[in-house]
Design an enzyme around this catalytic site. Structure first.
Site, PDB file in Angstrom:
ATOM      1  N   ASN A   1      27.886  32.819  30.779  1.00  0.00           N
ATOM      2  CA  ASN A   1      28.807  33.972  30.750  1.00  0.00           C
ATOM      3  C   ASN A   1      30.110  33.593  30.057  1.00  0.00           C
ATOM      4  O   ASN A   1      30.590  34.290  29.163  1.00  0.00           O
ATOM      5  CB  ASN A   1      29.152  34.422  32.175  1.00  0.00           C
ATOM      6  CG  ASN A   1      28.010  35.143  32.860  1.00  0.00           C
ATOM      7  OD1 ASN A   1      27.094  35.624  32.209  1.00  0.00           O
ATOM      8  ND2 ASN A   1      28.072  35.216  34.178  1.00  0.00           N
TER       9      ASN A   1
ATOM     10  N   VAL B   1      37.210  34.608  41.008  1.00  0.00           N
ATOM     11  CA  VAL B   1      35.828  34.900  40.615  1.00  0.00           C
ATOM     12  C   VAL B   1      35.805  35.110  39.106  1.00  0.00           C
ATOM     13  O   VAL B   1      36.815  35.472  38.506  1.00  0.00           O
ATOM     14  CB  VAL B   1      35.244  36.115  41.367  1.00  0.00           C
ATOM     15  CG1 VAL B   1      35.018  35.784  42.830  1.00  0.00           C
ATOM     16  CG2 VAL B   1      36.160  37.333  41.237  1.00  0.00           C
ATOM     17  N   GLU B   2      34.638  34.881  38.503  1.00  0.00           N
ATOM     18  CA  GLU B   2      34.584  34.709  37.052  1.00  0.00           C
ATOM     19  C   GLU B   2      34.964  35.949  36.260  1.00  0.00           C
ATOM     20  O   GLU B   2      35.427  35.843  35.128  1.00  0.00           O
ATOM     21  CB  GLU B   2      33.206  34.207  36.615  1.00  0.00           C
ATOM     22  CG  GLU B   2      32.101  35.194  36.902  1.00  0.00           C
ATOM     23  CD  GLU B   2      30.749  34.706  36.408  1.00  0.00           C
ATOM     24  OE1 GLU B   2      30.672  34.192  35.300  1.00  0.00           O
ATOM     25  OE2 GLU B   2      29.770  34.853  37.155  1.00  0.00           O
ATOM     26  N   GLU B   3      34.763  37.146  36.831  1.00  0.00           N
ATOM     27  CA  GLU B   3      35.090  38.345  36.046  1.00  0.00           C
ATOM     28  C   GLU B   3      36.598  38.561  35.977  1.00  0.00           C
ATOM     29  O   GLU B   3      37.061  39.454  35.275  1.00  0.00           O
ATOM     30  CB  GLU B   3      34.360  39.571  36.577  1.00  0.00           C
ATOM     31  CG  GLU B   3      34.763  40.047  37.954  1.00  0.00           C
ATOM     32  CD  GLU B   3      33.931  39.427  39.079  1.00  0.00           C
ATOM     33  OE1 GLU B   3      33.431  38.299  38.901  1.00  0.00           O
ATOM     34  OE2 GLU B   3      33.808  40.069  40.144  1.00  0.00           O
ATOM     35  N   GLY B   4      37.373  37.742  36.708  1.00  0.00           N
ATOM     36  CA  GLY B   4      38.807  37.742  36.468  1.00  0.00           C
ATOM     37  C   GLY B   4      39.677  38.284  37.586  1.00  0.00           C
ATOM     38  O   GLY B   4      40.768  38.782  37.331  1.00  0.00           O
TER      39      GLY B   4
END
Lengths: 327, 284
Positions: A132, B60-63
């Site tokens: 990702n 978390v990775e989506e920001g």
């Protein structure tokens, strides 16, 4: 003394060769600098700006703020041979595979059910491995107009071997460093909360990479929950995620992430996800697509004929958190 | 003792619940965590936040930076507004990944499908080859950037022969690679990073500082060293003295079932065990 970048290892995965000057030339020839009205139907946007064989990227996913009305239009128009960036994705890729639209997938993360497994095994879909973060970072490189960026992961793994990354010796420190090629998609689909007719667009909430994607992509289609006045944009310029000159088409699409949610506005339809999962498990995705895509002429017809006002009201009530999005 | 008193003195829990409790207990309040997007790793962090370390920060990775989700949590947490509620910043993936690259993330918290003795793990395919996999999975997602750039990585998985294997089918994300000194640095990763703990319901492992091999360091009270080794596809190193892992408490299980994962959508699917609530020994 001239130093060259020493490539010490290279993955074997395909990638679009980075071409920053080609991109600049494309922009010079094709992108409209004027703030003109770019509002079109999803039918027109997809027929004009998505071509068979395109590299397609989208921000977020079918669960949250994904451009699902545009996926459905792509399937409706039988677009083929797309190379898709599956960054932070869920059943998005499976849906497009069910529609016969996909031939290659750059993998970050995706749902991997019966459709994907079958397509990989029968060779109709080829997978190239990234992560990702690597795909978002490749878009960042693409958005900066440079051919690659160095980063500090992916080396040493089988993911690296199946990617298009390179291991190099850094020219400044001498340390080993992974580099990844810029990703400049042919077309980006980005669903937003608000946009004006020129394409000035606002995304609220944690975003994955909408700004990088809009900058990196040759053609940019925005679908928006609502169209707002340019005057509103100018009152709060800091809220603009994407400025108009990056954008080629603006499609008005209320509930444009259905069956996913648009944060702050409406919740997801979990039952619909289960319907797709069941269709996939039973090999009945053709029936699913007939009902939800091919028998409908537009996204508006889906809202009117398949969902209805009561269902839409339920979805709005399903979003219990609004703090931080529109205030 | 009456029968009802005997009932009260036991706890029934799934292996996933046990693993979540074990991890929640090693979360430190003064550290920053990079947590894989949804599912059990996030639940472990949220359990710690709910009961032990309310101020702990995570991304978390989506920001989303340091959210403070409201309990009870929704069934579908992935990227949803409720899992980003009351964050201090909403940004994007490149920004939080850069925070990890800069050294701000003390711990990465991940789940793995399959892991080898050096902590390399697989989330890509099981069986067959890359081109003709027996079963293709979703891919590494954000796990590689987390496992490469956080100072220490905590990996949760199930203690099963098919998960602890001599050679993973695909190295999706790195542990200590071939275990030789400097292997991660030679592959371009920041120095001083790597897998730190592998946590299962029945056993906890660390990695030997010299050989970088997985080492059994602690056992749940309801199992034995022999039983643990029997469930692994390779023989790990074994610490001279094995610690006893803490017994999950009723309070922790109640918080998981009522607030973290109401309905047991993720946590109720595991294998059930019944233990003595006080000693943690196998009941019955």
């Amino acid at each position: 003394m001239t130093q060259t970048l020493q490539v010490t290892a290279a993955g074997k995965g395909d990638f679009l060769p980075p071409d920053p000057d080609g991109f600049r030339e494309y922009v010079r020839q094709n992108k409209d600098r004027r703030p003109v009205n770019k509002v079109v139907s999803e039918k027109e946007a997809v027929s004009r700006f998505v071509s068979d064989g395109d590299y397609l990227a989208y921000d977020q996913n079918i669960a949250v703020r994904g451009p699902t009305s545009l996926y459905r239009e792509i399937i409706r128009q039988h677009k083929k041979d797309l190379w898709v960036a599956a960054k932070f994705t869920w059943t998005d890729v499976s849906l497009l595979i069910a529609g016969g639209c996909v031939s290659k997938v750059d993998v970050g993360w995706m749902e991997s059910g019966a459709l994907l497994n079958k397509a990989v095994k029968d060779g109709s879909v080829k997978l190239i491995e990234w992560t990702n973060g690597a795909l978002a970072y490749r878009l960042l490189a693409g958005s900066l107009g440079v051919p690659y960026l160095p980063m500090r992961y992916m080396g040493g793994t089988d993911t690296f071997e199946q990617s298009g990354a390179r291991l190099t010796e850094d020219p400044y420190t001498g340390m080993p460093l992974c580099v990844v090629p810029a990703l400049n998609p042919d077309v980006a689909l980005i669903h937003v909360h608000q946009a004006d007719v020129h394409g000035n667009a606002r995304v609220f909430g944690a975003g994955v990479a909408p700004a990088e994607m809009a900058m990196a992509s040759k053609k940019v289609i925005i679908s928006t929950e609502e169209i707002i006045d340019n005057e509103e944009i100018r009152k709060q310029p800091q809220r603009t995620t994407i400025p108009y000159y990056l954008v080629d088409a603006v499609v008005e699409a209320p509930f444009g992430s259905y069956p996913g949610s648009t944060p702050g506005l409406y919740g997801a339809d979990i039952e619909h996800w289960l319907t797709f999962a069941a269709a996939q498990a039973q090999g009945k995705t053709d029936e699913y697509l007939d009902h939800w895509v091919h028998s409908l002429a537009s996204h508006q017809e889906l809202l009117d004929e398949r969902l209805g006002e009561q269902k839409l009201a339920q979805l709005r009530e399903g979003e219990t958190v609004t703090e931080g999005y529109y205030d | 003792m009456t029968e009802s008193e005997a009932d009260r003195a036991t706890l029934s829990l799934t292996d996933i619940e046990a693993t979540i409790c074990h991890i929640a207990h090693i979360i430190e309040e003064d550290k920053l965590y990079f947590v894989q997007m949804a599912g059990a790793p996030l639940m472990a962090l949220l359990l710690a936040k709910r009961l032990h370390t309310p101020g702990v920060g995570y991304v978390v990775e989506e920001g989303a930076v340091s959210p403070d989700p409201s309990f009870p949590l929704p069934r579908m947490m992935l990227g949803a507004s409720r899992s980003h509620y009351r964050a201090v910043q909403w940004t994007g993936m490149n920004v939080v990944d850069a925070h990890a690259a800069l050294g701000f993330m003390d711990y990465g918290l991940l789940a793995a499908l399959q892991i080898d003795r050096f902590g390399n793990f697989n989330s890509t395919h099981i069986g067959g080859t890359f081109d003709q996999p027996e079963r293709r999975f979703g891919g590494p997602g954000g796990a590689t950037e987390i496992a490469s750039q956080c100072w220490r990585t905590i990996i949760m998985t199930k203690l099963q022969k098919r998960k602890f294997v001599e050679k993973v089918d695909f190295v999706s994300s790195p542990g200590y690679l071939d275990g030789t000194p400097g292997a991660r640095e030679r592959a371009g990763m920041p120095s001083g990073t790597g897998p730190w703990r592998v946590v299962t319901a029945e056993a906890t492992f660390d990695f030997d500082e010299d050989s970088r091999q997985m080492r059994l360091i602690a056992l749940a009270p309801w199992t034995t060293k022999e039983e643990v080794l029997e469930k692994m596809g390779f023989e790990p190193l074994v610490a001279d003295k094995l610690e006893s892992m803490r017994v999950p408490s009723e309070e922790e299980l109640n918080a998981i079932r009522a607030e973290i994962d109401p309905g047991g959508f993720s946590t109720g699917r595991g294998e059930w065990i019944t233990i003595d609530a006080a000693t943690g020994n196998k009941a019955g």
